[in-house]
Design an enzyme around this catalytic site. Structure first.
Site, mmCIF file in Angstrom:
data_model
loop_
_atom_site.group_PDB
_atom_site.id
_atom_site.type_symbol
_atom_site.label_atom_id
_atom_site.label_comp_id
_atom_site.label_asym_id
_atom_site.label_seq_id
_atom_site.Cartn_x
_atom_site.Cartn_y
_atom_site.Cartn_z
ATOM 1 N N THR A 139 0.905 -1.148 0.000
ATOM 2 C CA THR A 139 0.000 0.000 0.000
ATOM 3 C C THR A 139 0.934 1.185 0.000
ATOM 4 O OG1 THR A 139 -1.753 -1.174 1.147
ATOM 5 C CG2 THR A 139 -1.710 1.177 1.520
ATOM 6 N N ASP A 180 -10.026 -8.184 1.238
ATOM 7 C CA ASP A 180 -10.153 -7.535 2.544
ATOM 8 C C ASP A 180 -11.513 -7.806 3.196
ATOM 9 O OD1 ASP A 180 -7.649 -6.533 2.891
ATOM 10 O OD2 ASP A 180 -8.126 -4.458 2.401
HETATM 11 O O1 DON Z 1 -7.069 -1.648 3.403
HETATM 12 C C1 DON Z 1 -6.292 -2.391 3.967
HETATM 13 O O2 DON Z 1 -6.192 -2.487 5.175
HETATM 14 C C2 DON Z 1 -5.348 -3.220 3.131
HETATM 15 N N1 DON Z 1 -5.886 -3.414 1.803
HETATM 16 C C3 DON Z 1 -4.045 -2.550 3.112
HETATM 17 C C4 DON Z 1 -3.023 -3.412 2.459
HETATM 18 C C5 DON Z 1 -1.686 -2.953 2.794
HETATM 19 O O3 DON Z 1 -1.429 -2.099 3.588
HETATM 20 C C6 DON Z 1 -0.620 -3.619 2.141
HETATM 21 N N2 DON Z 1 0.601 -2.860 2.412
HETATM 22 N N3 DON Z 1 1.617 -2.684 2.592
#
Ligand code: DON
Length: 566
Positions: free
Chosen positions: A377, A419
């Site tokens: 992310t 998610d």
């Molecule tokens: O929204 C969320 O919590 C996840 N899709 C975030 C994924 C994430 O942080 C991956 N990162 N490094």
């Protein structure tokens, strides 16, 4: 002069010269780290530069944020995106606050059991890879809304730098070259007949040109929201879906709307935290964590001492248990927001905390296992000359999302459907489990951990902070804040500091190598804490307003992250 003296002087001069050059290159101002006019901290130097140029041109923090979101879609395709979603927290110089939810949504044709086989077992590969893994993207609508409400420069001006980067290409960093190489098989598998990102071997400084993406960004520049959710790009997304049994339809795209939501706010000592409400769990969880530790003398115990770590781990265990049970999309599930953040609840939540031994997670609360997300992310923090601040975390979920690139449009789609709790009550392949609150439903937003935050001290801007890291996002933001406000670290040191993480289940304290000294580790182990070393935790990009009025950046050395200021 002796030859030793000469070589000493030469070395000193070289060091001073190099230091000056680095500082100038990175921060645009010689021999000084005091910047008053604005700052951008993001996951890629070229994206930070785009943001800084917008600020220098007279754009405000939102103009720069929109430009950085699009620039990251070009120069950091692992997570920067137009095919994903995110959250923005905004605080104007005068203290007005707002949050924008541009999280993806489940397509209308999705259904609760869409990732189960005929025997009811979860097939998590389907929610992680390929066309079925994608939610309806929210980033473009989010940027349009943010710009309409707050932007000062024209839409075309903030889009143009990304179009240029995509059309002319940019030089890959070594890390990026390696990441593209290690995903080559996945790109080939999920994109038959397309050659995006494929080369026999990428090396540092290779140029990545993305002509189709440049065309898509041009359509967005010229047509705004319609340039993505209608017309040629919408047709290409729907055609891409048809080629791989994906669900996103023209109507899903036309119907997608990002949403302004009331910020979550809470106090920790003299600080006020402004952060993201559901469908992110991050804001509520961050406030809960801070409230649980507030009564204890962390400053006296010190950074990463056994007492500090024990207390924070016990708080994390309890908060993540609540996260799994109570949090989901507020448009579909009544989240007991106020109850979770109430001071009386915080006090009662720590009643069974025992200094002599770890509280086993299975005694904390019955419920479903806390999520463990994949980790790609990106977060960026921006402040402008007036002091307007933006904190954005945005994602495709996994690295390069679903790995599907929309043919002819040149961008990656997210794998955010993972998610959701694919099968409520049962962990999927990544340990991602939740309850009813986060079950799949058409049009629903999947629960997130993303925690973009802005802090005030005495009513004035104090910090802009956030990070990627899946389920470790919340605990990384928590630690970064405490590193500054309790352990007196400057912004860069707070970001650099080694991190640890507990998420209720599995009942383990995850630590980066070197987080705990051996005595601290032994003390905690004797009390029953299972300590497991793992790779990097978090990739925090943050800005601090110092008491002298200038901005101090923290760009995470765990990535190619960069801070630029003037
Ligand atoms: O929204 C969320 O919590 C996840 N899709 C975030 C994924 C994430 O942080 C991956 N990162 N490094």
């Amino acid at each position: 002069m002796s030859k030793y003296k000469v070589s000493f002087l030469v070395s000193i001069t070289t060091v001073v010269f190099l230091f000056g050059a680095c500082t100038t290159g990175q921060l645009g101002r010689k021999n000084s780290t005091e910047y008053y006019n604005g700052m951008v901290v993001s996951a890629h130097p070229l994206a930070s530069k785009v943001g800084l140029n917008i600020l220098k041109k007279g754009g405000n923090a939102v103009d720069a944020a929109v430009a950085v979101q699009f620039a990251l879609a070009v120069v950091y395709p692992n997570a920067g995106n137009i095919g994903g979603g995110g959250f923005m927290v905004y605080r104007s110089a005068s203290g007005e606050i707002s949050t924008l939810d541009y999280r993806e949504k489940a397509p209308a044709a999705s259904s609760r059991d869409m990732y189960l086989d005929s025997e009811g077992n979860a097939i998590t590969d389907k929610s992680l890879y390929g066309h079925l893994a994608s939610g309806v993207p929210g980033s473009v609508d989010g940027m349009v809304k943010a710009h309409q409400k707050y932007g000062k420069l024209s839409w075309a001006e903030v889009l143009q730098p990304s179009i240029d980067l995509a059309a002319n290409g940019f030089a890959l960093t070594e890390r990026q070259a390696n990441e593209l190489n290690s995903n080559a098989a996945a790109f080939a598998k999920f994109n038959p007949g397309k050659d995006y990102f494929l080369k026999s071997k990428w090396i540092a400084d290779d140029k990545l040109v993305q002509s189709d993406l440049a065309k898509t960004l041009t359509l967005i520049r010229d047509n705004g929201r319609e340039g993505f959710y209608a017309g040629e790009v919408a047709d290409l997304i729907v055609a891409e879906m048809a080629s791989g049994s994906g669900l996103i339809s023209k109507k899903d795209l036309a119907d997608y709307q990002s949403v302004w939501r009331e910020a979550i706010t809470g106090n920790y000592k003299e600080y006020r935290i402004i952060t993201m409400p559901p469908p992110s769990s991050g804001g509520i969880a961050l406030i809960q964590l801070l409230k649980l530790v507030e009564p204890y003398p962390l400053k006296r115990w010190g950074f990463n001492s056994d007492s500090t770590v024990q207390l924070m781990v016990e708080a994390e265990r309890r908060v993540y248990a609540d996260r799994a049970a109570y949090l989901g999309d507020p448009d579909f599930f009544k989240v007991p927001q106020q109850a979770l953040m109430a001071s009386s609840y915080s006090l009662s939540r720590m009643k069974d905390f025992n200094w002599n031994q770890a509280t086993p997670s299975n005694l904390i609360k019955e419920g479903v296992i806390a999520p463990k997300e994949s980790e790609e992310t990106t977060h960026f923090s921006i402040v402008d000359r007036e002091g307007n601040a933006v904190s954005i975390t945005t994602t495709l979920n996994g690295s390069y999302g679903s790995k599907v690139i929309v043919k002819g449009a040149g961008f990656l789609l997210n794998n955010e459907m993972d998610d959701f709790s694919v099968k409520p009550g049962t962990p999927n392949m990544y340990g991602l489990v939740g309850g009813e609150a986060n079950a799949i439903s058409p049009g629903k937003r999947m629960l997130s951990s993303m925690t973009p935050a802005i802090l005030e001290k005495d009513g004035k801007l104090f910090m802009i902070v956030g990070t990627p890291g899946g389920s470790t996002i919340i605990t990384s933001v928590f630690q970064t804040i405490l590193n500054v406000v309790e352990f007196d670290k400057n912004m860069q040191a707070a970001v650099n500091a080694k991190k640890f993480h507990h998420q209720w289940l599995p009942d383990e304290v995850f630590v980066e190598k070197g987080t705990l000294d051996s005595l601290t580790q032994i003390k905690l182990q004797k009390k029953g804490y299972k300590i497991t070393e793992r790779g990097d935790i978090g990739r925090v990009d943050a800005i601090l307003k110092t008491k002298w009025g200038y901005y101090e950046g923290g760009a995470d050395p765990r990535g190619d992250d960069s801070k630029m200021a003037w």
